[in-house]
Design a protein around this motif. Structure first.
Motif, PDB file in Angstrom:
ATOM      1  N   ARG A 134       0.825  -1.203   0.000  1.00 14.72           N
ATOM      2  CA  ARG A 134       0.000   0.000   0.000  1.00 14.72           C
ATOM      3  C   ARG A 134       0.864   1.260   0.000  1.00 14.72           C
ATOM      4  NH1 ARG A 134      -5.158  -1.113  -1.528  1.00 14.72           N
ATOM      5  NH2 ARG A 134      -6.198  -2.638  -0.159  1.00 14.72           N
ATOM      6  N   HIS A 135       2.130   1.109  -0.276  1.00 15.34           N
ATOM      7  CA  HIS A 135       3.019   2.259  -0.247  1.00 15.34           C
ATOM      8  C   HIS A 135       2.535   3.340  -1.212  1.00 15.34           C
ATOM      9  CE1 HIS A 135       6.553  -0.545   1.075  1.00 15.34           C
ATOM     10  NE2 HIS A 135       5.612  -0.424   1.997  1.00 15.34           N
ATOM     11  N   PRO A 136       2.576   4.600  -0.809  1.00 20.56           N
ATOM     12  CA  PRO A 136       2.213   5.683  -1.733  1.00 20.56           C
ATOM     13  C   PRO A 136       3.137   5.676  -2.956  1.00 20.56           C
ATOM     14  CG  PRO A 136       2.402   6.497   0.523  1.00 20.56           C
ATOM     15  CD  PRO A 136       2.954   5.110   0.526  1.00 20.56           C
ATOM     16  N   VAL A 137       2.608   6.189  -4.042  1.00 20.76           N
ATOM     17  CA  VAL A 137       3.393   6.234  -5.277  1.00 20.76           C
ATOM     18  C   VAL A 137       4.691   7.014  -5.064  1.00 20.76           C
ATOM     19  CG1 VAL A 137       3.427   7.169  -7.624  1.00 20.76           C
ATOM     20  CG2 VAL A 137       1.426   5.906  -6.811  1.00 20.76           C
ATOM     21  N   GLU A 138       4.629   8.076  -4.272  1.00 19.65           N
ATOM     22  CA  GLU A 138       5.822   8.888  -4.027  1.00 19.65           C
ATOM     23  C   GLU A 138       6.905   8.061  -3.333  1.00 19.65           C
ATOM     24  OE1 GLU A 138       2.375  11.311  -4.756  1.00 19.65           O
ATOM     25  OE2 GLU A 138       2.727   9.687  -3.303  1.00 19.65           O
ATOM     26  N   ARG A 139       6.504   7.216  -2.399  1.00 19.16           N
ATOM     27  CA  ARG A 139       7.478   6.369  -1.705  1.00 19.16           C
ATOM     28  C   ARG A 139       8.065   5.327  -2.650  1.00 19.16           C
ATOM     29  NH1 ARG A 139       6.299   2.535   3.635  1.00 19.16           N
ATOM     30  NH2 ARG A 139       8.287   1.375   3.551  1.00 19.16           N
ATOM     31  N   ILE A 140       7.212   4.732  -3.471  1.00 15.63           N
ATOM     32  CA  ILE A 140       7.699   3.730  -4.430  1.00 15.63           C
ATOM     33  C   ILE A 140       8.675   4.367  -5.406  1.00 15.63           C
ATOM     34  CG2 ILE A 140       6.985   2.246  -6.356  1.00 15.63           C
ATOM     35  CD1 ILE A 140       4.447   1.604  -4.780  1.00 15.63           C
ATOM     36  N   ALA A 141       8.381   5.594  -5.846  1.00 14.51           N
ATOM     37  CA  ALA A 141       9.300   6.288  -6.755  1.00 14.51           C
ATOM     38  C   ALA A 141      10.689   6.379  -6.149  1.00 14.51           C
ATOM     39  CB  ALA A 141       8.762   7.686  -7.067  1.00 14.51           C
ATOM     40  N   THR A 142      10.764   6.679  -4.854  1.00 19.98           N
ATOM     41  CA  THR A 142      12.058   6.768  -4.176  1.00 19.98           C
ATOM     42  C   THR A 142      12.687   5.391  -4.014  1.00 19.98           C
ATOM     43  OG1 THR A 142      11.324   8.722  -2.954  1.00 19.98           O
ATOM     44  CG2 THR A 142      13.211   7.518  -2.060  1.00 19.98           C
ATOM     45  N   GLN A 143      11.883   4.400  -3.665  1.00 15.67           N
ATOM     46  CA  GLN A 143      12.391   3.054  -3.447  1.00 15.67           C
ATOM     47  C   GLN A 143      13.064   2.472  -4.690  1.00 15.67           C
ATOM     48  OE1 GLN A 143       8.519   1.584  -1.715  1.00 15.67           O
ATOM     49  NE2 GLN A 143       9.886   0.413  -0.388  1.00 15.67           N
ATOM     50  N   VAL A 144      12.529   2.808  -5.853  1.00  9.78           N
ATOM     51  CA  VAL A 144      13.074   2.230  -7.084  1.00  9.78           C
ATOM     52  C   VAL A 144      14.044   3.166  -7.796  1.00  9.78           C
ATOM     53  CG1 VAL A 144      11.068   0.746  -7.397  1.00  9.78           C
ATOM     54  CG2 VAL A 144      11.116   2.989  -8.492  1.00  9.78           C
ATOM     55  N   GLY A 145      14.407   4.279  -7.154  1.00 16.99           N
ATOM     56  CA  GLY A 145      15.514   5.071  -7.656  1.00 16.99           C
ATOM     57  C   GLY A 145      15.192   6.211  -8.596  1.00 16.99           C
ATOM     58  N   PHE A 146      13.919   6.625  -8.669  1.00 17.52           N
ATOM     59  CA  PHE A 146      13.609   7.778  -9.505  1.00 17.52           C
ATOM     60  C   PHE A 146      13.766   9.059  -8.688  1.00 17.52           C
ATOM     61  CE2 PHE A 146      11.621   4.468 -11.996  1.00 17.52           C
ATOM     62  CZ  PHE A 146      11.892   4.868 -13.297  1.00 17.52           C
ATOM     63  N   GLY A 147      14.289  10.081  -9.321  1.00 15.15           N
ATOM     64  CA  GLY A 147      14.590  11.317  -8.622  1.00 15.15           C
ATOM     65  C   GLY A 147      13.377  12.083  -8.158  1.00 15.15           C
ATOM     66  N   SER A 148      12.246  11.878  -8.820  1.00 18.54           N
ATOM     67  CA  SER A 148      11.027  12.587  -8.448  1.00 18.54           C
ATOM     68  C   SER A 148       9.825  11.747  -8.823  1.00 18.54           C
ATOM     69  CB  SER A 148      10.949  13.945  -9.162  1.00 18.54           C
ATOM     70  OG  SER A 148      10.667  13.754 -10.536  1.00 18.54           O
ATOM     71  N   PRO A 149       8.694  11.937  -8.120  1.00 19.94           N
ATOM     72  CA  PRO A 149       7.474  11.210  -8.483  1.00 19.94           C
ATOM     73  C   PRO A 149       7.027  11.507  -9.914  1.00 19.94           C
ATOM     74  CG  PRO A 149       7.262  12.150  -6.288  1.00 19.94           C
ATOM     75  CD  PRO A 149       8.530  12.714  -6.875  1.00 19.94           C
ATOM     76  N   THR A 150       7.257  12.727 -10.365  1.00 20.26           N
ATOM     77  CA  THR A 150       6.859  13.076 -11.731  1.00 20.26           C
ATOM     78  C   THR A 150       7.644  12.270 -12.753  1.00 20.26           C
ATOM     79  OG1 THR A 150       6.262  15.328 -11.077  1.00 20.26           O
ATOM     80  CG2 THR A 150       6.682  14.939 -13.414  1.00 20.26           C
ATOM     81  N   ALA A 151       8.972  12.189 -12.549  1.00 18.30           N
ATOM     82  CA  ALA A 151       9.802  11.397 -13.460  1.00 18.30           C
ATOM     83  C   ALA A 151       9.390   9.933 -13.430  1.00 18.30           C
ATOM     84  CB  ALA A 151      11.270  11.537 -13.082  1.00 18.30           C
ATOM     85  N   PHE A 152       9.065   9.446 -12.228  1.00 22.92           N
ATOM     86  CA  PHE A 152       8.627   8.061 -12.093  1.00 22.92           C
ATOM     87  C   PHE A 152       7.325   7.822 -12.862  1.00 22.92           C
ATOM     88  CE2 PHE A 152       5.784   5.250  -9.468  1.00 22.92           C
ATOM     89  CZ  PHE A 152       6.287   4.054  -9.953  1.00 22.92           C
ATOM     90  N   ARG A 153       6.346   8.706 -12.678  1.00 25.33           N
ATOM     91  CA  ARG A 153       5.057   8.525 -13.358  1.00 25.33           C
ATOM     92  C   ARG A 153       5.222   8.540 -14.873  1.00 25.33           C
ATOM     93  NH1 ARG A 153       3.400  11.982  -8.951  1.00 25.33           N
ATOM     94  NH2 ARG A 153       1.891  10.919  -7.591  1.00 25.33           N
ATOM     95  N   GLU A 154       6.045   9.460 -15.360  1.00 25.40           N
ATOM     96  CA  GLU A 154       6.246   9.554 -16.805  1.00 25.40           C
ATOM     97  C   GLU A 154       6.900   8.291 -17.351  1.00 25.40           C
ATOM     98  OE1 GLU A 154       8.497  13.089 -17.342  1.00 25.40           O
ATOM     99  OE2 GLU A 154       6.779  14.446 -17.094  1.00 25.40           O
ATOM    100  N   ARG A 155       7.957   7.808 -16.670  1.00 25.49           N
ATOM    101  CA  ARG A 155       8.646   6.602 -17.140  1.00 25.49           C
ATOM    102  C   ARG A 155       7.735   5.388 -17.030  1.00 25.49           C
ATOM    103  NH1 ARG A 155      12.792   5.321 -20.357  1.00 25.49           N
ATOM    104  NH2 ARG A 155      13.815   7.187 -19.525  1.00 25.49           N
ATOM    105  N   PHE A 156       6.985   5.283 -15.939  1.00 23.59           N
ATOM    106  CA  PHE A 156       6.106   4.128 -15.736  1.00 23.59           C
ATOM    107  C   PHE A 156       5.053   4.065 -16.839  1.00 23.59           C
ATOM    108  CE2 PHE A 156       2.694   1.631 -13.969  1.00 23.59           C
ATOM    109  CZ  PHE A 156       3.336   0.655 -13.220  1.00 23.59           C
ATOM    110  N   LYS A 157       4.429   5.194 -17.131  1.00 21.77           N
ATOM    111  CA  LYS A 157       3.393   5.204 -18.160  1.00 21.77           C
ATOM    112  C   LYS A 157       3.982   4.939 -19.544  1.00 21.77           C
ATOM    113  CE  LYS A 157      -0.721   7.626 -19.724  1.00 21.77           C
ATOM    114  NZ  LYS A 157      -1.641   8.755 -19.487  1.00 21.77           N
ATOM    115  N   ARG A 158       5.191   5.453 -19.801  1.00 22.16           N
ATOM    116  CA  ARG A 158       5.830   5.213 -21.095  1.00 22.16           C
ATOM    117  C   ARG A 158       6.126   3.726 -21.287  1.00 22.16           C
ATOM    118  NH1 ARG A 158      11.313   8.217 -21.604  1.00 22.16           N
ATOM    119  NH2 ARG A 158       9.960   9.805 -20.691  1.00 22.16           N
ATOM    120  N   THR A 159       6.464   3.021 -20.200  1.00 22.04           N
ATOM    121  CA  THR A 159       6.826   1.614 -20.281  1.00 22.04           C
ATOM    122  C   THR A 159       5.615   0.698 -20.290  1.00 22.04           C
ATOM    123  OG1 THR A 159       8.898   2.072 -19.109  1.00 22.04           O
ATOM    124  CG2 THR A 159       8.170  -0.223 -19.183  1.00 22.04           C
TER     125      THR A 159
END
Length: 317
Positions: free
Chosen positions: A274-299
């Motif tokens: 149930r980790h927030p998306v912001e926490r998961i972004a940090t856990q997997v090494g993305f510099g910001s939640p925005t960068a994480f969301r963009e990369r996740f959706k692109r993939t």
């Protein structure tokens, strides 16, 4: 339960036929239930499979109502497609059925006209012939598989496994696909954009012998802010040599591989926590939640929140 109809045409390649049967039959959901039911269908009761003859339990009527139809390759890719098979596949397409081909199975699928205007692939040896015979199809000989949504095509041999695992991930998420990959002794990380083959001007080392320790280290350090220079330093080589080795052994670049590995880890966390998306972004090494969301959706084609809604476990922890 998702129903898959495997269409055995005359001169079917046994490996291509058995691949989806084995992979999907062994797929289990988190609660132990089977994820798929399989129908082997054919136009005639007996099918010539080269070294042997097989009897299909279903006729073309078995394609009706299937969620997915898979067309394995045949030894006679240029053979004409019978009107009955053509009409059955077109009817299934009109009903919204997902249709996939393995290896030279792209030829009979292209013969229906369903791939016109779409990107598709097949075994690299036959790609030139496919492009000539079906000029309306955009043939890409350098990828493992192509997913157009309703219509999917794959390259030869093991690429059929890649495509099956990709469809399992689409249907049930990465955790179920990872279990299926382990049963098939296949990596889940190979991507559709990976080159089918690499032309070497020297004798290559066995795949994985050079990069395996580095890939393990990357998996263990996904949460770190890693640069290409960091990865090269860990490998004890120059960035130029590192990029070359990655291209040869994985078909992609170090940073592209790292991004995909991070997204796969994020998929697992979205499914099981149930980790927030912001926490998961940090856990997997993305510099910001925005960068994480963009990369996740692109993939993956969907947002992290949409992915979680679809694939989260009944009782995440």
């Amino acid at each position: 339960m998702h129903t898959i109809a495997v269409l055995a045409l005359d001169q079917v390649i046994p490996f291509d036929l058995s691949t989806p049967i084995e992979v999907f039959t062994r797929t289990r959901l988190p609660d132990g239930r089977p994820g798929y039911r399989i129908r082997v269908c054919a136009e005639e009761p007996e099918v010539d499979a080269g070294a042997f003859t097989l009897r299909a339990p279903w006729g073309l009527d078995g394609l009706e109502g299937a969620d997915t139809i898979i067309v394995p390759g045949t030894a006679t890719a240029s053979a004409p497609l019978s009107p009955a098979v053509r009409d059955a596949l077109r009817a299934a397409a009109r009903d919204g059925t997902r249709i996939a081909s393995i290896c030279s199975g792209t030829f009979p699928l292209a013969a229906t006209g369903l791939l016109d205007g779409l990107r598709a692939t097949t075994h690299w040896v036959a790609a030139g012939l496919l492009a000539v015979r079906y000029p309306e199809v955009e043939v890409d000989p350098d990828v493992l598989y192509v997913d157009n949504g309703q219509f999917l095509t794959s390259a030869g041999a093991a690429a059929g496994l890649d495509l099956c695992l990709h469809m399992i991930r689409r249907d049930y998420g990465s955790a179920v696909a990872a279990d299926a990959a382990r049963l098939s002794v296949m990596p889940l990380e190979r991507e559709g954009g990976q080159a089918q083959f690499v032309v070497h001007d020297y004798a290559p080392r066995p795949q994985g012998s050079v990069l395996e320790p580095l890939l393990t280290w990357l998996q263990e350090n996904l949460g770190r802010d890693l640069t290409l220079a960091d990865i090269a330093a860990q490998a004890g080589t120059s960035t130029r040599t590192l990029i070359r080795r990655f291209r040869e052994q994985t078909g992609t670049t170090p940073l592209q591989w790292l991004h995909r590995a991070r997204v796969r880890r994020a998929q697992h966390l979205l499914e099981t926590t149930r980790h927030p998306v912001e926490r998961i972004a940090t856990q997997v090494g993305f510099g910001s939640p925005t960068a994480f969301r963009e990369r996740f959706k692109r993939t993956t084609g969907v947002s992290p929140h949409a992915y979680r809604r679809t694939f989260s476990s009944p009782a995440p922890h």
